[in-house]
Structures are given as structure tokens and as C-alpha cells.
Design a protein around this motif. Structure first.
Motif, PDB file in Angstrom:
ATOM      1  N   ALA A 129       0.520  -1.065  -0.085  1.00 34.89           N
ATOM      2  CA  ALA A 129       0.538   0.089  -0.327  1.00 34.89           C
ATOM      3  C   ALA A 129       0.921   1.380   0.222  1.00 34.89           C
ATOM      4  N   ALA A 130       1.923   1.655   0.812  1.00 32.69           N
ATOM      5  CA  ALA A 130       3.067   2.875   0.826  1.00 32.69           C
ATOM      6  C   ALA A 130       3.917   2.431  -0.700  1.00 32.69           C
ATOM      7  N   ASP A 131       3.933   1.297  -1.489  1.00 33.71           N
ATOM      8  CA  ASP A 131       4.489   1.926  -2.408  1.00 33.71           C
ATOM      9  C   ASP A 131       3.615   2.010  -3.836  1.00 33.71           C
ATOM     10  N   ILE A 132       2.397   1.326  -3.453  1.00 33.01           N
ATOM     11  CA  ILE A 132       1.221   1.997  -4.879  1.00 33.01           C
ATOM     12  C   ILE A 132       1.135   3.494  -4.268  1.00 33.01           C
ATOM     13  N   ALA A 133       0.791   4.016  -2.840  1.00 31.36           N
ATOM     14  CA  ALA A 133       0.681   5.613  -3.147  1.00 31.36           C
ATOM     15  C   ALA A 133       1.178   6.273  -3.008  1.00 31.36           C
ATOM     16  N   GLU A 134       2.912   6.173  -3.396  1.00 34.34           N
ATOM     17  CA  GLU A 134       3.782   6.707  -3.364  1.00 34.34           C
ATOM     18  C   GLU A 134       4.368   6.620  -4.464  1.00 34.34           C
ATOM     19  N   PHE A 135       3.878   5.552  -5.431  1.00 37.89           N
ATOM     20  CA  PHE A 135       4.006   5.666  -6.927  1.00 37.89           C
ATOM     21  C   PHE A 135       2.436   6.383  -7.400  1.00 37.89           C
ATOM     22  N   ARG A 136       1.158   6.150  -7.230  1.00 41.60           N
ATOM     23  CA  ARG A 136      -0.246   7.236  -7.330  1.00 41.60           C
ATOM     24  C   ARG A 136       0.125   8.279  -7.288  1.00 41.60           C
ATOM     25  N   ALA A 137       1.039   9.261  -5.952  1.00 37.76           N
ATOM     26  CA  ALA A 137       1.224  10.402  -6.491  1.00 37.76           C
ATOM     27  C   ALA A 137       2.107  11.237  -7.224  1.00 37.76           C
ATOM     28  N   GLU A 138       2.538  10.360  -7.483  1.00 37.91           N
ATOM     29  CA  GLU A 138       4.426  10.244  -8.650  1.00 37.91           C
ATOM     30  C   GLU A 138       3.477  10.466 -10.392  1.00 37.91           C
ATOM     31  N   GLU A 139       2.185   9.782 -10.610  1.00 35.65           N
ATOM     32  CA  GLU A 139       1.319   9.505 -12.002  1.00 35.65           C
ATOM     33  C   GLU A 139       0.789  10.526 -11.905  1.00 35.65           C
TER      34      GLU A 139
END
Length: 178
Positions: A129-139
């Protein structure tokens, strides 16, 4: 995030990782196709090169998680290799703004997709979840950057982005299962 309620299905982290790794792989191929066509010093190529570097980092992280968890990649990897590069090259051949419209469309779908994954995960897998949240912000940053740089001024923007978004949804659905 919320915890899982009794009677709800557990999140399928393996499927999530498979589709996310495939998506990041596809993104690296799209940007490679665009950068192969765009003039190196045009402003759009500089923006795309920066976004491509972030996508390579996302891919590397998902590759590592898949290896650690012994999750197989999608069997469609070769398809996404060719299709991603072709989409990137085709949009860049249309124009610099069409290349940005491609980013706008894809990142709009990825924002939606990652949001659904975060909702499904709840607090079941904090690392993922932390990785997805971080990558979502960058996307989201990629989408907003493309928009600020004039993605909407691409010829046929509504049709182009609708077609790319539909293709992205199909790719997500296929990569979850195959």
C-alpha cells in the motif's frame, strides 16, 4: 485506509503486483517509443525523460517485490513490450502534444486503478500500500505535468485520450489474469 470487514474478500496482492509491474513495464516502453521519435532537446522530450526515469524506478520496485514474493509476471509481457513502444512512437509521431496527451490519458487511468487497489488493500499489506500510494502520487504528477505542458491542445485530444484510456483499462484487466 480501513481494515477488512468480515465477509469481504481479501485483496489479491499477487494479482495487484502482476498488473502493476506490467503497467510500469508498459509505461517504460511507451516513453521509450516517444523518446525514440521526439527531438532530444524539445521541451516535451525533457519532461518525458524525467517521467521515464520515475517509471523505471517504479518498475524496479515492483520487480523486486514480485521476486521476493515469488509472483510470476504476466504472460503478456511481450505484447506490452511491442504495444507500449508502438503507442509511444505513434503518439510522438502525431505531435509532441499528442505524446503528452498519451501521458494524460494513461495516468488518469492509473490514478483510478491505484486508488481502487488502495481501497481493496485497506491495511492488509502496508508495504504494498505504501509503494502504491507513493507511485500514485508520482503518476498524478505526471498527468498534471502533461496537462500543464499542453496535452489538451493535441489534435483530436478527446478521441485520442478516450481511446488510450479504453486500451489502458483492457490492458489492466488482461494483466490481472494472464
Amino acid at each position: 485506509m480501513t481494515s477488512r470487514r468480515p465477509g469481504t474478500r481479501r485483496a489479491d496482492a499477487s494479482s495487484m503486483l502482476r498488473v502493476d509491474q506490467a503497467g510500469e513495464y508498459g509505461a517504460t516502453r511507451i516513453y521509450a517509443g516517444q523518446l525514440a521519435v521526439l527531438r532530444r532537446n524539445c521541451p516535451e522530450a525533457k519532461l518525458i525523460a524525467r517521467m521515464a526515469a520515475q517509471e523505471r524506478r517504479h518498475l524496479s520496485r515492483f520487480d523486486a517485490l514480485m521476486a521476493d514474493r515469488r509472483i510470476r509476471p504476466t504472460a503478456l509481457q511481450l505484447v506490452w513490450n511491442v504495444a507500449g513502444f508502438a503507442l509511444g512512437a505513434a503518439t510522438a509521431l502525431l505531435s509532441e502534444k499528442a505524446a503528452l496527451a498519451c501521458t494524460d490519458a494513461i495516468e488518469t487511468e492509473i490514478d483510478r486503478h491505484y486508488g481502487e487497489q488502495l481501497d481493496a488493500l485497506g491495511d492488509e499489506d502496508p508495504q504494498l500500500a505504501a509503494d502504491i500510494a507513493e507511485f500514485r502520487a508520482e503518476e498524478i504528477e505526471h498527468r498534471d505535468t502533461a496537462r500543464e505542458a499542453g496535452a489538451a491542445s493535441a489534435l483530436g485530444y478527446p478521441l485520442l485520450t478516450a481511446a488510450i484510456r479504453a486500451g489502458c483499462r483492457v490492458a489492466i484487466g488482461l494483466s490481472k489474469r494472464i
